[in-house]
Design a protein around this motif. Structure first.
Motif, PDB file in Angstrom:
ATOM      1  N   LYS A  33      76.292 -55.000   0.338  1.00  0.00           N
ATOM      2  CA  LYS A  33      76.073 -56.301  -0.299  1.00  0.00           C
ATOM      3  C   LYS A  33      76.812 -57.422   0.412  1.00  0.00           C
ATOM      4  O   LYS A  33      76.426 -58.579   0.322  1.00  0.00           O
ATOM      5  N   ARG A  34      77.873 -57.081   1.113  1.00  0.00           N
ATOM      6  CA  ARG A  34      78.671 -58.096   1.810  1.00  0.00           C
ATOM      7  C   ARG A  34      78.319 -58.237   3.285  1.00  0.00           C
ATOM      8  O   ARG A  34      78.556 -59.277   3.882  1.00  0.00           O
ATOM      9  N   CYS A  35      77.805 -57.196   3.895  1.00  0.00           N
ATOM     10  CA  CYS A  35      77.555 -57.180   5.338  1.00  0.00           C
ATOM     11  C   CYS A  35      76.569 -58.275   5.736  1.00  0.00           C
ATOM     12  O   CYS A  35      75.500 -58.424   5.134  1.00  0.00           O
ATOM     13  N   VAL A  36      76.937 -59.061   6.769  1.00  0.00           N
ATOM     14  CA  VAL A  36      76.061 -60.120   7.275  1.00  0.00           C
ATOM     15  C   VAL A  36      75.421 -59.736   8.608  1.00  0.00           C
ATOM     16  O   VAL A  36      74.787 -60.568   9.256  1.00  0.00           O
ATOM     17  N   GLU A  37      75.616 -58.485   9.023  1.00  0.00           N
ATOM     18  CA  GLU A  37      74.993 -57.939  10.228  1.00  0.00           C
ATOM     19  C   GLU A  37      75.304 -58.749  11.486  1.00  0.00           C
ATOM     20  O   GLU A  37      74.454 -58.978  12.325  1.00  0.00           O
ATOM     21  N   CYS A  38      76.567 -59.146  11.630  1.00  0.00           N
ATOM     22  CA  CYS A  38      76.963 -59.927  12.799  1.00  0.00           C
ATOM     23  C   CYS A  38      77.262 -59.059  14.018  1.00  0.00           C
ATOM     24  O   CYS A  38      77.221 -59.538  15.147  1.00  0.00           O
ATOM     25  N   GLY A  39      77.608 -57.791  13.798  1.00  0.00           N
ATOM     26  CA  GLY A  39      77.868 -56.866  14.896  1.00  0.00           C
ATOM     27  C   GLY A  39      79.312 -56.775  15.356  1.00  0.00           C
ATOM     28  O   GLY A  39      79.640 -55.953  16.200  1.00  0.00           O
ATOM     29  N   VAL A  40      80.192 -57.604  14.817  1.00  0.00           N
ATOM     30  CA  VAL A  40      81.585 -57.613  15.253  1.00  0.00           C
ATOM     31  C   VAL A  40      82.238 -56.246  15.066  1.00  0.00           C
ATOM     32  O   VAL A  40      82.995 -55.786  15.927  1.00  0.00           O
ATOM     33  N   CYS A  41      81.929 -55.565  13.981  1.00  0.00           N
ATOM     34  CA  CYS A  41      82.526 -54.248  13.726  1.00  0.00           C
ATOM     35  C   CYS A  41      82.191 -53.272  14.846  1.00  0.00           C
ATOM     36  O   CYS A  41      83.047 -52.521  15.313  1.00  0.00           O
ATOM     37  N   GLY A  42      80.969 -53.296  15.307  1.00  0.00           N
ATOM     38  CA  GLY A  42      80.546 -52.406  16.374  1.00  0.00           C
ATOM     39  C   GLY A  42      81.175 -52.754  17.707  1.00  0.00           C
ATOM     40  O   GLY A  42      81.514 -51.864  18.493  1.00  0.00           O
ATOM     41  N   TRP A  43      81.343 -54.042  17.974  1.00  0.00           N
ATOM     42  CA  TRP A  43      81.973 -54.455  19.223  1.00  0.00           C
ATOM     43  C   TRP A  43      83.419 -53.960  19.285  1.00  0.00           C
ATOM     44  O   TRP A  43      83.920 -53.653  20.346  1.00  0.00           O
ATOM     45  N   ALA A  44      84.077 -53.893  18.116  1.00  0.00           N
ATOM     46  CA  ALA A  44      85.492 -53.519  18.054  1.00  0.00           C
ATOM     47  C   ALA A  44      85.709 -52.008  17.998  1.00  0.00           C
ATOM     48  O   ALA A  44      86.779 -51.534  18.358  1.00  0.00           O
ATOM     49  N   CYS A  45      84.723 -51.260  17.547  1.00  0.00           N
ATOM     50  CA  CYS A  45      84.903 -49.823  17.279  1.00  0.00           C
ATOM     51  C   CYS A  45      85.127 -49.008  18.559  1.00  0.00           C
ATOM     52  O   CYS A  45      84.252 -48.955  19.427  1.00  0.00           O
ATOM     53  N   PRO A  46      86.286 -48.324  18.660  1.00  0.00           N
ATOM     54  CA  PRO A  46      86.565 -47.535  19.860  1.00  0.00           C
ATOM     55  C   PRO A  46      85.790 -46.219  19.922  1.00  0.00           C
ATOM     56  O   PRO A  46      85.716 -45.593  20.974  1.00  0.00           O
ATOM     57  N   LYS A  47      85.200 -45.806  18.811  1.00  0.00           N
ATOM     58  CA  LYS A  47      84.497 -44.522  18.754  1.00  0.00           C
ATOM     59  C   LYS A  47      82.978 -44.648  18.754  1.00  0.00           C
ATOM     60  O   LYS A  47      82.269 -43.656  18.708  1.00  0.00           O
ATOM     61  N   GLY A  48      82.464 -45.876  18.740  1.00  0.00           N
ATOM     62  CA  GLY A  48      81.017 -46.054  18.682  1.00  0.00           C
ATOM     63  C   GLY A  48      80.425 -45.548  17.382  1.00  0.00           C
ATOM     64  O   GLY A  48      79.323 -45.012  17.360  1.00  0.00           O
ATOM     65  N   ALA A  49      81.165 -45.728  16.294  1.00  0.00           N
ATOM     66  CA  ALA A  49      80.768 -45.172  14.999  1.00  0.00           C
ATOM     67  C   ALA A  49      79.974 -46.139  14.132  1.00  0.00           C
ATOM     68  O   ALA A  49      79.725 -45.853  12.972  1.00  0.00           O
ATOM     69  N   ILE A  50      79.544 -47.271  14.677  1.00  0.00           N
ATOM     70  CA  ILE A  50      78.815 -48.271  13.894  1.00  0.00           C
ATOM     71  C   ILE A  50      77.341 -48.259  14.284  1.00  0.00           C
ATOM     72  O   ILE A  50      76.998 -48.323  15.468  1.00  0.00           O
ATOM     73  N   LEU A  51      76.480 -48.188  13.271  1.00  0.00           N
ATOM     74  CA  LEU A  51      75.027 -48.263  13.491  1.00  0.00           C
ATOM     75  C   LEU A  51      74.513 -49.565  12.910  1.00  0.00           C
ATOM     76  O   LEU A  51      74.918 -49.975  11.822  1.00  0.00           O
ATOM     77  N   ASN A  52      73.590 -50.211  13.628  1.00  0.00           N
ATOM     78  CA  ASN A  52      72.999 -51.451  13.100  1.00  0.00           C
ATOM     79  C   ASN A  52      71.955 -51.117  12.035  1.00  0.00           C
ATOM     80  O   ASN A  52      71.739 -49.947  11.697  1.00  0.00           O
ATOM     81  N   ALA A  53      71.301 -52.140  11.504  1.00  0.00           N
ATOM     82  CA  ALA A  53      70.338 -51.955  10.425  1.00  0.00           C
ATOM     83  C   ALA A  53      69.163 -51.064  10.829  1.00  0.00           C
ATOM     84  O   ALA A  53      68.551 -50.427   9.986  1.00  0.00           O
ATOM     85  N   ALA A  54      68.870 -50.992  12.132  1.00  0.00           N
ATOM     86  CA  ALA A  54      67.777 -50.149  12.630  1.00  0.00           C
ATOM     87  C   ALA A  54      68.256 -48.726  12.939  1.00  0.00           C
ATOM     88  O   ALA A  54      67.475 -47.905  13.415  1.00  0.00           O
ATOM     89  N   GLY A  55      69.540 -48.450  12.691  1.00  0.00           N
ATOM     90  CA  GLY A  55      70.082 -47.125  12.940  1.00  0.00           C
ATOM     91  C   GLY A  55      70.519 -46.892  14.374  1.00  0.00           C
ATOM     92  O   GLY A  55      70.799 -45.771  14.765  1.00  0.00           O
ATOM     93  N   GLN A  56      70.605 -47.972  15.162  1.00  0.00           N
ATOM     94  CA  GLN A  56      71.015 -47.852  16.565  1.00  0.00           C
ATOM     95  C   GLN A  56      72.520 -48.090  16.696  1.00  0.00           C
ATOM     96  O   GLN A  56      73.081 -48.953  16.019  1.00  0.00           O
ATOM     97  N   LYS A  57      73.125 -47.331  17.582  1.00  0.00           N
ATOM     98  CA  LYS A  57      74.560 -47.440  17.812  1.00  0.00           C
ATOM     99  C   LYS A  57      74.895 -48.795  18.441  1.00  0.00           C
ATOM    100  O   LYS A  57      74.225 -49.226  19.376  1.00  0.00           O
ATOM    101  N   ILE A  58      75.914 -49.452  17.908  1.00  0.00           N
ATOM    102  CA  ILE A  58      76.387 -50.719  18.471  1.00  0.00           C
ATOM    103  C   ILE A  58      77.399 -50.382  19.561  1.00  0.00           C
ATOM    104  O   ILE A  58      78.366 -49.664  19.315  1.00  0.00           O
ATOM    105  N   GLU A  59      77.181 -50.872  20.739  1.00  0.00           N
ATOM    106  CA  GLU A  59      78.081 -50.588  21.858  1.00  0.00           C
ATOM    107  C   GLU A  59      79.329 -51.451  21.780  1.00  0.00           C
ATOM    108  O   GLU A  59      79.273 -52.623  21.418  1.00  0.00           O
ATOM    109  N   ARG A  60      80.447 -50.855  22.133  1.00  0.00           N
ATOM    110  CA  ARG A  60      81.710 -51.588  22.165  1.00  0.00           C
ATOM    111  C   ARG A  60      81.641 -52.631  23.281  1.00  0.00           C
ATOM    112  O   ARG A  60      81.125 -52.369  24.367  1.00  0.00           O
TER     113      ARG A  60
END
Length: 166
Positions: A63-90
């Motif tokens: 409910k809070r996520c604005v899908e900006c991608g910052v979490c994925g850019w920061a993640c050292p493990k590549g553990a963030i998936l976007n709304a389409a289920g694709q891994k966000i690259e650091r």
């Protein structure tokens, strides 16, 4: 649909610390005894499960996520998936996008300044009494996480996000 965090999460909380809308907290949030209305404010420290979240797997509040991608850019493990289920690259922090302000279109209304939860934007001080030529400027580039909320909220379309030039 919001971003999600996979089981590869190491609990480092980098994603939560950079999230501009505080949509990321421990997976067990709200924890038993913390109350159904817990919003991750951490005001109940040191007993708050959110404040003591280090090394706990994280989760994104859809409910809070604005899908900006910052979490994925920061993640050292590549553990963030976007709304389409694709891994966000650091992305290295130095390469995150930043705001470019078109001073000619900026009305200095302050909406972007108030929208920026990291305090990266400010309004230039007037050079003299009655100076109407004030504008928004990036007062603290290191605080900017590149989420683009300022550009989205600008009613004058005076802000655009650009990749940083080397």
């Amino acid at each position: 649909m919001a971003y999600t965090i996979t089981e590869d999460c190491c609990g480092c909380t980098l994603c939560a610390r950079h999230c501009p809308v505080m949509a990321i907290a421990p997976d067990r949030w709200p924890a038993p005894g913390s109350g159904e209305d817990c919003h991750g404010c951490t005001s109940c420290k040191p007993d708050c499960p959110v404040a003591n979240a280090s090394k706990q797997p994280q989760a994104i509040n859809a409910k809070r996520c604005v899908e900006c991608g910052v979490c994925g850019w920061a993640c050292p493990k590549g553990a963030i998936l976007n709304a389409a289920g694709q891994k966000i690259e650091r992305i290295p922090r130095k390469d995150w996008p930043g705001p470019v302000i078109d001073a000619a279109n900026c009305s200095a209304c302050g909406i972007c300044v108030h929208t920026c939860t990291h305090g990266a934007l400010g309004i230039t001080p007037p050079r003299f009494r009655g100076d109407l030529h004030v504008t928004v400027w990036l007062i603290n580039e290191k605080n900017c996480v590149g989420c683009g909320l300022c550009a989205c909220e600008c009613p004058m379309d005076a802000i655009r996000m650009e990749e940083k030039k080397a």
